[in-house]
Write a protein that holds these residues in place. Structure first.
Motif: not given
Length: 118
Positions: A96-118
């Motif tokens: 049930s833990t929610k995460y959000v995509i914080e930033s996107i690195n298009d050069k290396y094709n990955y997403y930085k995701c963090v736990r969503k604060q309530k």
């Protein structure tokens, strides 16, 4: 370079398509992508992109072994190639833990995701 036609139930490919970025599958659930090619030793380093824990994350295949793979169906490709926007919220598995995509690195094709604060 020899070009050999490979028949698949989903589509046809040639050995010339076995380059970095080529996606293939062994069965309907396990999909890999070639991430590195070593022509001197005639092998391809492949990374699983379908997240099936019963199969290894990385495999090394000889050129001839790729003759026995099929190309993912368009439906599977759409799921793999789906792009998400910054701010997209998601959960992992049945958590049930929610995460959000914080930033996107298009050069290396990955997403930085963090736990969503309530």
């Amino acid at each position: 370079r020899n070009t050999k036609t490979i028949c698949s139930t989903n589509t046809m490919a040639t050995m010339d398509t076995f380059i970095v970025g080529f996606k293939f599958q062994f069965d309907s659930n396990v999909i890999y992508e070639i991430i590195e090619t070593n022509e001197s030793f005639n092998y391809h380093k492949c990374k699983q992109i379908s997240h099936d824990n019963d199969w290894p994350l990385y495999i090394f295949l000889d050129q001839n072994q790729l003759n026995n793979v099929s190309i993912p169906s368009p439906t599977n490709n759409q799921l793999i190639d789906r792009k998400y926007d910054k701010g997209t919220e998601f959960t992992m598995s049945e958590s049930s833990t929610k995460y959000v995509i914080e930033s996107i690195n298009d050069k290396y094709n990955y997403y930085k995701c963090v736990r969503k604060q309530k």
